[in-house]
Scaffold this motif. Structure first.
Motif, mmCIF file in Angstrom:
data_model
loop_
_atom_site.group_PDB
_atom_site.id
_atom_site.type_symbol
_atom_site.label_atom_id
_atom_site.label_comp_id
_atom_site.label_asym_id
_atom_site.label_seq_id
_atom_site.Cartn_x
_atom_site.Cartn_y
_atom_site.Cartn_z
ATOM 1 N N UNK A 5 -83.842 -30.186 -75.678
ATOM 2 C CA UNK A 5 -83.653 -30.543 -73.754
ATOM 3 C C UNK A 5 -84.462 -30.131 -72.987
ATOM 4 N N UNK A 6 -85.601 -30.671 -72.809
ATOM 5 C CA UNK A 6 -86.518 -30.107 -71.889
ATOM 6 C C UNK A 6 -86.205 -30.291 -70.597
ATOM 7 N N UNK A 7 -85.463 -30.591 -69.937
ATOM 8 C CA UNK A 7 -85.807 -30.756 -68.708
ATOM 9 C C UNK A 7 -84.576 -31.145 -68.369
ATOM 10 N N UNK A 8 -83.214 -30.308 -68.677
ATOM 11 C CA UNK A 8 -82.041 -29.764 -69.200
ATOM 12 C C UNK A 8 -81.198 -31.359 -68.493
ATOM 13 N N UNK A 9 -81.420 -32.296 -69.357
ATOM 14 C CA UNK A 9 -80.351 -33.349 -69.668
ATOM 15 C C UNK A 9 -79.395 -33.420 -70.682
ATOM 16 N N UNK B 216 -70.454 -26.091 -77.857
ATOM 17 C CA UNK B 216 -71.734 -25.323 -77.694
ATOM 18 C C UNK B 216 -71.513 -23.899 -77.243
ATOM 19 N N UNK B 217 -71.953 -23.082 -77.638
ATOM 20 C CA UNK B 217 -71.290 -21.718 -77.418
ATOM 21 C C UNK B 217 -72.712 -21.727 -76.211
ATOM 22 N N UNK B 218 -73.477 -21.646 -76.416
ATOM 23 C CA UNK B 218 -74.865 -21.579 -75.190
ATOM 24 C C UNK B 218 -75.829 -22.927 -76.178
ATOM 25 N N UNK B 219 -77.105 -23.223 -74.557
ATOM 26 C CA UNK B 219 -78.064 -24.032 -75.380
ATOM 27 C C UNK B 219 -78.949 -23.153 -74.026
ATOM 28 N N UNK B 220 -79.931 -23.611 -74.741
ATOM 29 C CA UNK B 220 -81.614 -23.064 -74.433
ATOM 30 C C UNK B 220 -82.347 -24.334 -74.202
ATOM 31 N N UNK B 221 -82.850 -24.392 -72.661
ATOM 32 C CA UNK B 221 -83.553 -26.047 -71.963
ATOM 33 C C UNK B 221 -84.810 -25.397 -71.514
ATOM 34 N N UNK C 189 -91.509 -25.483 -64.111
ATOM 35 C CA UNK C 189 -89.899 -25.100 -63.871
ATOM 36 C C UNK C 189 -89.221 -25.904 -62.345
ATOM 37 N N UNK C 190 -90.528 -25.944 -61.270
ATOM 38 C CA UNK C 190 -89.427 -25.660 -59.884
ATOM 39 C C UNK C 190 -88.694 -26.613 -60.120
ATOM 40 N N UNK C 191 -88.676 -28.140 -61.108
ATOM 41 C CA UNK C 191 -87.604 -29.415 -60.995
ATOM 42 C C UNK C 191 -86.517 -28.976 -61.920
ATOM 43 N N UNK C 192 -87.449 -28.352 -62.741
ATOM 44 C CA UNK C 192 -85.709 -28.318 -64.332
ATOM 45 C C UNK C 192 -85.189 -26.363 -63.598
ATOM 46 N N UNK C 193 -85.480 -26.109 -63.203
ATOM 47 C CA UNK C 193 -84.451 -24.479 -62.944
ATOM 48 C C UNK C 193 -83.184 -24.666 -62.327
ATOM 49 N N UNK C 194 -83.963 -25.599 -61.148
ATOM 50 C CA UNK C 194 -82.222 -25.844 -60.328
ATOM 51 C C UNK C 194 -81.599 -26.625 -60.998
ATOM 52 N N UNK D 5 -88.678 -17.922 -60.946
ATOM 53 C CA UNK D 5 -87.555 -19.138 -59.833
ATOM 54 C C UNK D 5 -87.179 -19.245 -60.742
ATOM 55 N N UNK D 6 -86.581 -18.532 -61.834
ATOM 56 C CA UNK D 6 -85.307 -18.325 -62.965
ATOM 57 C C UNK D 6 -84.572 -17.437 -62.445
ATOM 58 N N UNK D 7 -84.812 -16.082 -61.832
ATOM 59 C CA UNK D 7 -84.022 -15.065 -61.449
ATOM 60 C C UNK D 7 -82.732 -15.877 -60.541
ATOM 61 N N UNK D 8 -81.427 -14.708 -62.015
ATOM 62 C CA UNK D 8 -80.054 -15.252 -60.991
ATOM 63 C C UNK D 8 -79.652 -17.224 -61.056
ATOM 64 N N UNK D 9 -80.090 -17.333 -61.967
ATOM 65 C CA UNK D 9 -80.126 -19.038 -61.987
ATOM 66 C C UNK D 9 -79.425 -19.387 -63.436
ATOM 67 N N UNK D 10 -79.118 -17.865 -64.099
ATOM 68 C CA UNK D 10 -79.221 -18.948 -65.366
ATOM 69 C C UNK D 10 -77.974 -17.797 -66.152
ATOM 70 N N UNK D 11 -77.438 -17.750 -67.737
ATOM 71 C CA UNK D 11 -76.407 -16.533 -67.666
ATOM 72 C C UNK D 11 -77.938 -15.957 -68.590
#
Length: 381
Positions: free
Chosen positions: A93-97, A107-112, A148-153, A195-201
């Motif tokens: 799941x490269x782009x969080x689709x 699923x317990x979790x996923x890694x994008x 990451x500017x597009x994927x992380x949001x 960009x990712x700080x605070x925006x995921x588990x």
């Protein structure tokens, strides 16, 4: 008594649904999918799941059919609650689709990702070759992603909407013609982490992609690794951080890297990335890339066990590689994995594998007298 009856009924429905999914995938879906080039099949699967995730009644039905739950599967790892230890590894799941579908499936979790600071086209196609005789795919994607500017949001949105699934962002160095020296690589990672700080588990730092033109400088030299994490330590973040490690290292080389990471703000280790060693395997020499699935199993288990013996009190471990049965997942847990990730199993066995893994693990835990999956971690050593 009414609760017990309802629980038994849900369990029966889940078992029947899982068996039905297995039958249909094996006899109807897989023959069609495997009759297509794997790159085409991959792109069609992403498009289908993206569309399906926008149909709430379908997602409700998927959850009712596949989401098997049991209290013994719940755990606390790196300060996070997981409904179960099973997650999708980075690379699919490269782009969080896929997040809505994976959450509904249980699923317990996923890694994008992995995602990179700049959009990345990846390597020339084909990206994939199937090796069903080894339960493996030859993978040569080269970190293709939208940046990451597009994927992380998108990850942040999925993170806030998920019913029960934790979200991880895997960050790697951009694989393009702008790559420069070590300092440039460090800045590349740092941009995405900021960009990712605070925006995921949680966040995973991938230092081990074997399919880039600049190689793997941050796992080939402990000094480079130290420089990277000295910089990343100064990025304020709320999430625990894991590091995606290479598979093809001796224990001495691997431990040298762990000794460096132990001095930094790192909470977990993902073990391990693709298999580069083709010894004993009948693989066309012209196929570029690393091997997923079966060829990774024994090597990753050995590294997991050694890491647990030496660093159990320091790092949580996410085990990756060659998990196709509940017994194989359980063995990774017994070697020291608190979390277990997989990808190839979905393609070779089908989407119901998440339910197969959870149901099977509960049975194995009960057989061995464990009340909770956390009690089984490292029990085989």
């Amino acid at each position: 008594m009414q609760y017990v009856s309802e629980s038994t009924a849900r369990d029966a429905v889940n078992k029947a649904s899982t068996d039905l999914f297995s039958f249909v995938y094996k006899h109807a879906v897989k023959p069609v999918v495997f009759n297509q080039a794997p790159d085409i099949a991959h792109d069609q699967m992403i498009s289908f799941c993206r569309a399906a995730g926008n149909i709430p009644p379908l997602m409700w039905l998927l959850r009712q059919m596949l989401d098997y739950t049991d209290p013994s599967l719940e755990s606390e790892v790196m300060g996070l609650h997981f409904s179960n230890p099973f997650g999708l590894s980075a690379g699919l799941d490269k782009n969080c689709d896929l997040s809505t579908v994976l959450d509904a499936a249980g699923f317990g979790f996923e890694t994008v990702g992995s995602t990179t600071s700049r959009p990345c086209a990846g390597n020339p196609r084909p990206w994939f070759h199937r090796l069903p005789e080894y339960d493996s795919m030859m993978v040569h994607v080269g970190l293709a992603n939208d940046g990451s500017e597009q994927v992380i949001p998108k990850v942040e949105k999925a993170y806030t909407k998920a019913a029960s699934m934790a979200m991880s962002i895997s960050i790697a160095r951009t694989n393009d013609d702008q790559c420069g020296d070590i300092d440039e690589g460090i800045e590349d990672y740092r941009i995405s982490l900021e960009r990712a700080a605070g925006r995921s588990s949680m966040v995973e730092i991938n230092i081990s992609c074997p399919n880039t033109h600049v190689g793997e400088p941050f796992n080939e030299n402990p000094d480079n690794l130290d420089r990277l994490f000295t910089s990343l330590d100064s990025v304020e973040r709320s999430q625990p951080l894991l590091v995606k490690m290479p598979l093809n290292k001796s224990w001495s080389e691997f431990k040298d890297l762990l000794d460096v990471l132990a001095t930094h703000n790192v909470q977990g280790i993902s073990i391990a990335n693709l298999q580069k060693d083709r010894t004993g395997l009948s693989v066309p020499v012209q196929w570029a890339g690393g091997l997923s699935g079966g060829p990774c199993y024994e090597g990753s288990n050995a590294l997991i066990a050694n890491t647990y013996r030496e660093f159990a009190s320091r790092f949580a471990i996410a085990g990756i590689g060659g998990v196709f049965t509940p017994e194989q997942a359980y063995e990774k847990i017994r070697c020291g994995s608190s979390l277990v990730m997989f990808v190839s199993s979905l393609m070779f066995r089908g989407p119901q594998q998440i339910s197969v893994f959870k149901r099977g693990l509960v049975q194995l835990l009960r057989r061995d007298g464990f009340e909770n999956v956390s009690q089984a971690v490292g029990s085989g050593l």
